[in-house]
Design an enzyme around this catalytic site. Sequence first.
Site, mmCIF file in Angstrom:
data_model
loop_
_atom_site.group_PDB
_atom_site.id
_atom_site.type_symbol
_atom_site.label_atom_id
_atom_site.label_comp_id
_atom_site.label_asym_id
_atom_site.label_seq_id
_atom_site.Cartn_x
_atom_site.Cartn_y
_atom_site.Cartn_z
ATOM 1 N N SER A 155 43.207 47.018 46.039
ATOM 2 C CA SER A 155 41.908 46.635 45.497
ATOM 3 C C SER A 155 41.471 47.663 44.470
ATOM 4 C CB SER A 155 40.880 46.560 46.631
ATOM 5 O OG SER A 155 39.638 46.093 46.170
ATOM 6 N N ASP A 301 34.852 43.842 40.010
ATOM 7 C CA ASP A 301 35.593 44.787 40.843
ATOM 8 C C ASP A 301 36.014 44.251 42.214
ATOM 9 O OD1 ASP A 301 36.664 47.124 41.809
ATOM 10 O OD2 ASP A 301 34.727 48.027 42.276
#
Length: 499
Positions: A155, A301
């Site tokens: 991530s 994000d």
Amino acid sequence: MLTTMQRVHNKPIDSIGGFKHLVKQSNGGDGGVTATDMQEPSIETDKLSYEIFSILESKFLFGYDDDLKLMESRSRDPSPEQETASPAMVEALNGVVPGTVKNQRGKVCVLSIDSGGMRGIIPGKALAYLEHALKSKSGDPNARIADYFDVASGSGIGGIFTAMLFASSDGNRPIFKAEDTWRFLAMKGKSFYNKSPPGILNRVMKTGSGGSGGSGSKLEKAMKESFEELTLKDTLKPVLIPCYDLTSSAPFLFSRADALETDGYDFKLWEVCRATWAEPGVFEPVEMRSVDGKTRCVAVDGGLAMSNPTAAAITHVLHNKQEFPFVRGVEDLLVLSLGTGQLVDVKYDCDKVMKWKAKHWARPAVRISADGAADTVDQAVSMAFGQCRRSNYVRIQANGSSFGPCKPNIDTDASPSNVNMLVGVAEEMLKQKNAESVLFGGKKINEESNYEKLDWLAGELVLEHQRRSCRIAPTVAFKQSGDRRVDQQTIFKDIDCMF
């Protein structure tokens, strides 16, 4: 049961070598069976039945011809000499004895990397050390992370590292080495974070973080140079890279398994990396479409959606029976989760914090939330593994440092001083004692250092890699085009259930 076996073998029972002889021996030599014997089978009769079934099973499955010899070998207890393989056999197979592993399911090896901006230098250094250990233990100077892990999730900056380690231009070897991950961030980070962003929202986020903005165009250029026209299909193993989709107000997982099924879920890798690192207030959101133009996503994000994607990777494996057909539970997994450091020494001046308004809390609140979520996932995953957590789950995380208080903008500060400090934190982290989450017990400090834990893991990965050549059934069967897709909603639903 015997009648059924007669039909299977297409031959009469008494034609099976030694069967009549065994029956006569067990019944006094005349072969007769009384009603009492039928109603009250003795231990010898039960043993005989087991031996008969073993002979039939072995003949049917393996084609043995000498049934009496087989039965005698089964009835004897193996001696210590029989249980130990010869040195020549061990040396020939690098310590892997075929007879000892052919019936094992093996372990699916999973890699997960947290988000964290410039703090990605910390897991990058851990990856570099792990790859070095893999080369040493396997004896292969060309060993790569992608050779030993079956699934990878990342991530934010962890997503970029995942793409770097598993993307391939020739379908055979990865483009980048593990050493390239943290060096990429250390060398190019300054060009990404040195531009003051325009717009009211970005100015608010900048004010709250006390740090710099970012240049999305330079990040985009770097991603294009690294991955060119490669897509999710061009990764060597299954990858999972999250972002947050503003069009659906939900997390979105970029997945190789989905991409192989349809072009509607295949995206260019440079766009995937740009999307998962689109930190609000630092880099602009990314509007992107799949390679066939049918799927649209406005991404920010991935760390907002899942700062620690370990649970997503585990859930993907447990539900993906096509690629991982023999996985029954977490005991069949070997998971490495790399954090970006819980730097509790971030310095906030109390007098200033007391006067902060909403705009000042923006970036600190995001960081606190992301670190808290990552730790919560670690706790949940550790609880899910239970008693096998030490042998199946490894979490490498920096817990403070001796470098003194960090700046509040440590995630976005790409200055040489901050980079050098993060490199120092990473090297110190590898020397720290490994900390693991314990069910209802908080954190437990182990005797092994993170160096030693990674060395142990490298040995397990190499051993698993070698054992697979000796197993009858494959541990993994990676998906090809046209296979059924694992539903993302199922993955997210099961992640929620873990909490």
